[in-house]
Design an enzyme around this catalytic site. Structure first.
Site, mmCIF file in Angstrom:
data_model
loop_
_atom_site.group_PDB
_atom_site.id
_atom_site.type_symbol
_atom_site.label_atom_id
_atom_site.label_comp_id
_atom_site.label_asym_id
_atom_site.label_seq_id
_atom_site.Cartn_x
_atom_site.Cartn_y
_atom_site.Cartn_z
ATOM 1 C CE LYS A 176 -0.388 0.054 5.046
ATOM 2 N NZ LYS A 176 -1.313 0.114 6.196
ATOM 3 C CE1 TYR B 27 12.769 32.004 5.559
ATOM 4 C CE2 TYR B 27 13.000 29.661 5.076
ATOM 5 C CZ TYR B 27 12.725 30.962 4.665
ATOM 6 O OH TYR B 27 12.406 31.193 3.347
#
EC number: 5.1.1.1
Length: 334
Positions: free
Chosen positions: A30, A233
């Site tokens: 999956k 940042y």
């Protein structure tokens, strides 16, 4: 230049074989084979002898049938959803019926063979024990299954409780309770079929798994940073002494999630290089002071597997694998 994601199909096959505990060992593919590519992974497993596969959604089952052609048995964990009847019939998919409603839908428009998924205590998917007396007459399922909630913790009492419940309500015939963690709990949990997933791809709790992925990131630029200067940042990283900082072409848009900021390590050969500052959308900044001037750094590889990287981000190896983005230059080794 793209980052390079290398996937070792031979290791996936070796892990599948190593997890074989019963006559029938299925393969869970999956989520695009846990992010590593449905078509190449499923083809490699089928070539190695896998005949039974599990996916989560109808669309995944259709894609897998188109990859493998006739012959493979494809179960869909999500069961028979409204509007999917034709797909199950035309592509010979086997729904894992999870509710009275799904069973009634199947009774009205049978699509072929079916499995029953039972809830033995996880309260996520599956028929409750009290539901079993209210099922329409569907004939016999080709598989009766359930799923363990705490198999990664061998001593957790819920494992034994779910096993006891499954033994009580699953009846006889072809049964499956164990994914990777359940497979490792021992023979009592194996029944007629096991269905490993994460262990195929090198993840815990299968500690003996062969590593499957290597992720190498290209260095765009290296700069000298003085003591007291900030990087990235929020100025969350401040150099404590002169440092050499490399900027790499990868970030959270590539599945290297922002939670890795301040905790992850990359590798230049055998030299560890700590992440410096926050993960950006497209860039990482890494302290390469001890590594010279590398052109590439590995964030996944022989020194750091998916679970070690996940620990640095406070998550699990499943999320690391399934988050790997589409901008990598992917290659497969056999």
């Amino acid at each position: 230049m793209q980052a390079k994601l290398t996937i070792d199909l031979a290791a996936i096959v070796a892990n599948w074989r190593a997890l074989a505990r019963t006559e029938e060992t299925a393969a869970v593919v999956k989520a695009d084979a846990y992010g590593l590519g449905l078509a190449p992974v499923a083809k490699a497993l089928a070539k190695a002898g896998a005949r039974t596969f599990f996916v989560a959604q109808t669309e995944e089952g259709v894609a897998l049938r188109n990859v493998l052609g006739p012959g493979a048995e494809i179960f869909v964990f999500g069961g028979l959803m409204a509007g999917d009847e034709a797909a199950f019939r035309d592509f010979e998919l086997v729904p894992c019926l999870n509710s009275i409603e799904q069973a009634q839908r199947f009774a009205v428009a049978p699509t072929g063979r079916y499995a029953l998924q039972l809830d033995t205590g996880m309260n996520r998917l599956g028929l409750e024990p009290a539901d079993l007396g209210h099922l329409p007459d569907l004939g016999s399922p080709v598989l009766t299954m359930s799923h363990l909630a705490c198999a990664d913790e061998p001593d957790h009492p819920q494992n034994a409780a779910q096993l006891s419940c499954f033994q009580e309500i699953a009846g006889t015939g072809r049964r499956s309770l164990a994914a990777t963690g359940g497979t490792l709990l021992g023979a009592d949990y194996h029944f007629e079929m096991t269905r490993p997933g994460i262990g195929l791809y090198g993840g815990l709790p299968f500690a003996a798994a062969q590593p499957v992925v290597t992720l190498s990131l290209p260095v765009i630029q290296i700069r000298e940073v003085a003591a007291g200067e900030a990087v990235g940042y929020g100025a969350s990283y401040v150099a404590d002494r002169p440092r050499r900082i490399a900027t790499l072409s990868a970030g959270y848009a590539d599945g290297l999630i922002r939670a890795m900021s301040g905790g992850a390590t990359l590798w230049a050969g055998d030299t560890p290089c700590p992440l410096a500052g926050r993960v950006s959308m497209d860039l990482l900044t890494v302290d390469v002071t001890e590594a010279g001037a590398p052109e590439w750094l590995d964030i996944l590889g022989p020194h750091q597997g998916v679970d070690a990287l996940a620990d640095a981000a406070g998550t699990i190896g499943y999320e690391v694998l399934t988050s790997l983005g589409g901008r990598y230059a992917r290659s497969y080794t056999t």
